[in-house]
Design an enzyme around this catalytic site. Structure first.
Site, PDB file in Angstrom:
ATOM      1  N   PRO A  19       5.463  -5.988  12.433  1.00 47.16           N
ATOM      2  CA  PRO A  19       5.479  -5.094  12.666  1.00 47.16           C
ATOM      3  C   PRO A  19       4.905  -4.118  12.538  1.00 47.16           C
ATOM      4  CG  PRO A  19       7.541  -4.978  11.974  1.00 47.16           C
ATOM      5  CD  PRO A  19       7.429  -6.488  11.764  1.00 47.16           C
ATOM      6  N   ALA A  21       2.309  -0.769  11.702  1.00 48.23           N
ATOM      7  CA  ALA A  21       1.700   0.555  12.400  1.00 48.23           C
ATOM      8  C   ALA A  21       0.494   0.822  12.326  1.00 48.23           C
ATOM      9  CB  ALA A  21       2.121   1.237  11.302  1.00 48.23           C
ATOM     10  N   GLN A  75      10.306  -1.733  16.332  1.00 49.01           N
ATOM     11  CA  GLN A  75      11.784  -1.463  14.655  1.00 49.01           C
ATOM     12  C   GLN A  75      11.505  -0.024  15.109  1.00 49.01           C
ATOM     13  OE1 GLN A  75       8.780  -1.333  11.278  1.00 49.01           O
ATOM     14  NE2 GLN A  75      10.091  -3.036  10.806  1.00 49.01           N
ATOM     15  N   CYS A 106       8.676  -0.460   4.032  1.00 50.57           N
ATOM     16  CA  CYS A 106       7.753   0.417   3.605  1.00 50.57           C
ATOM     17  C   CYS A 106       7.699   0.639   2.049  1.00 50.57           C
ATOM     18  CB  CYS A 106       7.440   1.997   4.452  1.00 50.57           C
ATOM     19  SG  CYS A 106       6.080   2.535   4.575  1.00 50.57           S
ATOM     20  N   LYS A 146      13.979  -5.203   8.125  1.00 48.76           N
ATOM     21  CA  LYS A 146      13.062  -6.401   7.583  1.00 48.76           C
ATOM     22  C   LYS A 146      13.084  -5.549   6.372  1.00 48.76           C
ATOM     23  CE  LYS A 146       8.273  -7.183   7.891  1.00 48.76           C
ATOM     24  NZ  LYS A 146       8.226  -5.939   7.185  1.00 48.76           N
ATOM     25  N   GLY A 212       5.534 -13.258   4.467  1.00 48.69           N
ATOM     26  CA  GLY A 212       4.447 -12.506   3.375  1.00 48.69           C
ATOM     27  C   GLY A 212       3.641 -13.896   3.478  1.00 48.69           C
ATOM     28  N   ASP A 213       1.906 -13.496   3.273  1.00 51.57           N
ATOM     29  CA  ASP A 213       1.317 -14.397   3.159  1.00 51.57           C
ATOM     30  C   ASP A 213       0.811 -15.828   4.627  1.00 51.57           C
ATOM     31  OD1 ASP A 213       0.865 -12.811   1.528  1.00 51.57           O
ATOM     32  OD2 ASP A 213       0.990 -14.164  -0.557  1.00 51.57           O
ATOM     33  N   GLY A 235       2.027 -10.958   9.335  1.00 51.81           N
ATOM     34  CA  GLY A 235       1.307  -9.889   9.829  1.00 51.81           C
ATOM     35  C   GLY A 235      -0.215 -10.092  10.064  1.00 51.81           C
ATOM     36  N   ARG A 236      -0.741 -10.104   8.854  1.00 52.69           N
ATOM     37  CA  ARG A 236      -1.990  -9.551   8.343  1.00 52.69           C
ATOM     38  C   ARG A 236      -2.814 -10.574   8.821  1.00 52.69           C
ATOM     39  NH1 ARG A 236      -1.463  -8.829   2.403  1.00 52.69           N
ATOM     40  NH2 ARG A 236       0.362  -9.970   2.606  1.00 52.69           N
TER      41      ARG A 236
HETATM   42  C1  LIG Z   1      -1.243  -2.381   8.536  1.00 55.84           C
HETATM   43  C2  LIG Z   1      -0.085  -2.984   8.068  1.00 55.84           C
HETATM   44  C3  LIG Z   1       0.633  -1.874   9.025  1.00 55.84           C
HETATM   45  C4  LIG Z   1       2.183  -2.519   8.354  1.00 55.84           C
HETATM   46  N1  LIG Z   1       3.197  -2.041   9.216  1.00 55.84           N
HETATM   47  C5  LIG Z   1       4.486  -2.302   9.086  1.00 55.84           C
HETATM   48  C6  LIG Z   1       5.999  -1.547   9.760  1.00 55.84           C
HETATM   49  O1  LIG Z   1       5.210  -0.855  10.523  1.00 55.84           O
HETATM   50  N2  LIG Z   1       6.974  -1.864   9.769  1.00 55.84           N
HETATM   51  C7  LIG Z   1       6.928  -3.160   8.530  1.00 55.84           C
HETATM   52  O2  LIG Z   1       8.528  -2.586   8.631  1.00 55.84           O
HETATM   53  N3  LIG Z   1       5.959  -3.361   8.214  1.00 55.84           N
HETATM   54  C8  LIG Z   1       4.621  -2.896   8.689  1.00 55.84           C
HETATM   55  N4  LIG Z   1       4.305  -3.745   7.750  1.00 55.84           N
HETATM   56  C9  LIG Z   1       4.417  -4.248   6.635  1.00 55.84           C
HETATM   57  C10 LIG Z   1       4.294  -5.565   7.632  1.00 55.84           C
HETATM   58  O3  LIG Z   1       4.715  -6.089   8.428  1.00 55.84           O
HETATM   59  C11 LIG Z   1       4.685  -7.418   6.314  1.00 55.84           C
HETATM   60  O4  LIG Z   1       5.210  -7.273   6.186  1.00 55.84           O
HETATM   61  C12 LIG Z   1       3.461  -7.297   5.685  1.00 55.84           C
HETATM   62  O5  LIG Z   1       2.023  -7.611   5.554  1.00 55.84           O
HETATM   63  C13 LIG Z   1       3.628  -8.615   4.863  1.00 55.84           C
HETATM   64  O6  LIG Z   1       3.435  -9.750   6.049  1.00 55.84           O
HETATM   65  P1  LIG Z   1       1.653 -10.796   5.364  1.00 55.84           P
HETATM   66  O7  LIG Z   1       1.186 -11.242   4.801  1.00 55.84           O
HETATM   67  O8  LIG Z   1       1.993 -11.517   7.032  1.00 55.84           O
HETATM   68  O9  LIG Z   1       0.890 -10.055   6.368  1.00 55.84           O
HETATM   69  C14 LIG Z   1       2.625  -3.191   7.689  1.00 55.84           C
HETATM   70  C15 LIG Z   1       1.665  -4.597   6.992  1.00 55.84           C
HETATM   71  C16 LIG Z   1       0.461  -3.499   7.710  1.00 55.84           C
HETATM   72  C17 LIG Z   1      -0.930  -4.720   6.790  1.00 55.84           C
END
Ligand SMILES: Cc1cc2nc3c(=O)[nH]c(=O)nc-3n(C[C@H](O)[C@H](O)[C@H](O)COP(=O)(O)O)c2cc1C
Length: 379
Positions: A19, A21, A75, A106, A146, A212-213, A235-236
């Site tokens: 997820p 935002a 979520q 968060c 999460k 993560g990552d 995510g990213r």
């Molecule tokens: C722009 C942005 C918005 C995010 N919004 C949420 C969210 O609404 N809910 C949530 O649980 N995590 C949110 N996250 C965290 C991601 O879900 C994820 O846990 C985090 O980016 C680490 O994973 P990654 O390394 O694959 O990016 C957000 C992250 C980013 C970068």
């Protein structure tokens, strides 16, 4: 090929869109699903429980799912057991989704200052009450959580939270291997994912997901091998790269040769499609193109575009203007090496802002101010 079981839903391969935002709305999920051939689980951006219960207009739009989206995954973010329970009951009774994830990750100061987000699991009894309220009102819907490792290295919460989740009937737990203090800095600590898997695995068979990552499909397989987790949350790595979902499916199906290496032309086509879908979703082409602006730098990362052209792309206000600017690029450019690796937020912060005395007693039964729920900017 391994699969992931989230209650009644089999997720094969075991990959979940994190997820995010402002990002993982229906249009973005549609794009990712198009690339994955519908395989995987795609979670909505975070919805605050109070806004949902109050049927806030914008919130009701955010919980929109495309007719072909199955399972529909929402979520929720909430800090008050009663409101979380009402929101979950509303989703179950009105058939608004097929899966509910709860956000305890968060890290933004606006939220942790009030004891919400990643600060909340420190209060074990409050966490338990929220999970109990959610599961108790969910009917047959699976509820997952999460979370992060904890507040900081001296106040880790993920193992206790994993145990409490099992005891309260949560269907799966996902861990982002960073503390709130880290925000997005450093590297995610995959060892904690392995530790959570062991800890939860000793008392239950519920799936543990790692997050993560993960920047490439190979990273996803590497995380699963390294941690023994049952699935990955990405995510990213998907920002400006929805085709990563196609790569993830290919990786788990042993088709590494099918990884996408789109040219500038292919990326430009996806950009126009993304902006078009946003416009359709928002019911207004210009609003769609404006909402798309935040994605421009991610899509063009590593390509030879030039700062002036990047700026023009990022201020386009119609599809024709966006397409026109894109057509002026060198569209034959192959996928650049500079586009691989980290993208999106990568910065950190030292100290987590918490309510006075928050760390004094992890087991007190105080609640959290309702204003901890106002945030809309993620985890
Ligand atoms: C722009 C942005 C918005 C995010 N919004 C949420 C969210 O609404 N809910 C949530 O649980 N995590 C949110 N996250 C965290 C991601 O879900 C994820 O846990 C985090 O980016 C680490 O994973 P990654 O390394 O694959 O990016 C957000 C992250 C980013 C970068």
């Amino acid at each position: 090929m391994s699969s992931l079981q989230i209650g009644p839903h089999t997720v094969q391969p075991p990959v979940v869109l994190a997820p995010m935002a402002g990002i993982t709305n229906a249009p973005f999920r549609t794009l990712c699903r198009e690339f994955s051939g519908g395989k995987g689980l795609f979670v909505s951006e975070m919805i605050t429980t109070r806004a949902l219960v109050e049927r806030n207009e914008k919130t009701m739009q955010l919980i929109h799912f495309d007719a072909t989206e199955k399972p529909r995954s929402i979520q929720l973010y909430g800090v008050d057991p009663d409101t979380v329970g009402k929101a979950v009951r509303m989703i179950a009774e009105e058939d608004l989704a097929d899966h509910i994830d709860l956000n305890f990750g968060c890290p933004v100061p606006k939220v942790t200052r009030k004891g919400g987000g990643s600060a909340l699991p420190y209060k074990r009894n409050l966490l338990r009450s929220i999970l109990r309220a959610a599961v108790g009102n969910a009917g047959s819907l699976p509820v997952t959580i999460k979370m992060r490792k904890g507040i900081d290295d001296d106040h880790l919460t993920y193992l206790d939270a994993g145990r409490i989740a099992v005891e309260e009937g949560i269907t799966a737990v996902a861990l982002h291997g960073r503390t709130a203090a880290q925000h997005y800095s450093g590297t995610a600590d995959w060892d904690t994912i392995a530790r959570l898997k062991e800890h939860v695995g000793a008392i239950s068979e519920i799936p543990v997901l790692g997050n993560g990552d993960i920047w490439s499909a190979d990273d996803a397989k590497r995380m699963m091998r390294a941690t023994g987790c049952d699935g990955v949350v990405v995510g990213r790595g998907c920002l400006g790269r929805p085709w990563l979902f196609g790569d993830l499916v290919a990786a788990f199906e042993g088709r590494e040769e099918d990884y996408a290496r789109p040219t500038m032309k292919e990326v430009a086509d996806v950009m126009v499609r993304h902006a078009t879908l946003l416009g359709e979703w928002l019911g207004d082409e210009a609003r769609g193109v404006i909402d798309f602006r935040k994605h421009v730098a991610w899509y063009t990362k590593g390509f030879s575009v030039g700062s002036e052209m990047r700026r023009k792309l990022a201020v386009s206000s119609s599809l024709a203007e966006l397409a026109d600017h894109l057509s002026a690029l060198d569209l034959d450019q192959p996928w650049p090496a500079g586009a691989d690796g980290p993208r999106g937020r990568t910065s950190g912060r030292d100290r987590v802002v918490l309510p006075d005395g928050w760390l004094d007693d992890p087991y007190d039964c105080a609640g959290v101010g309702a204003d901890a729920e106002l945030d809309t900017s993620g985890g």
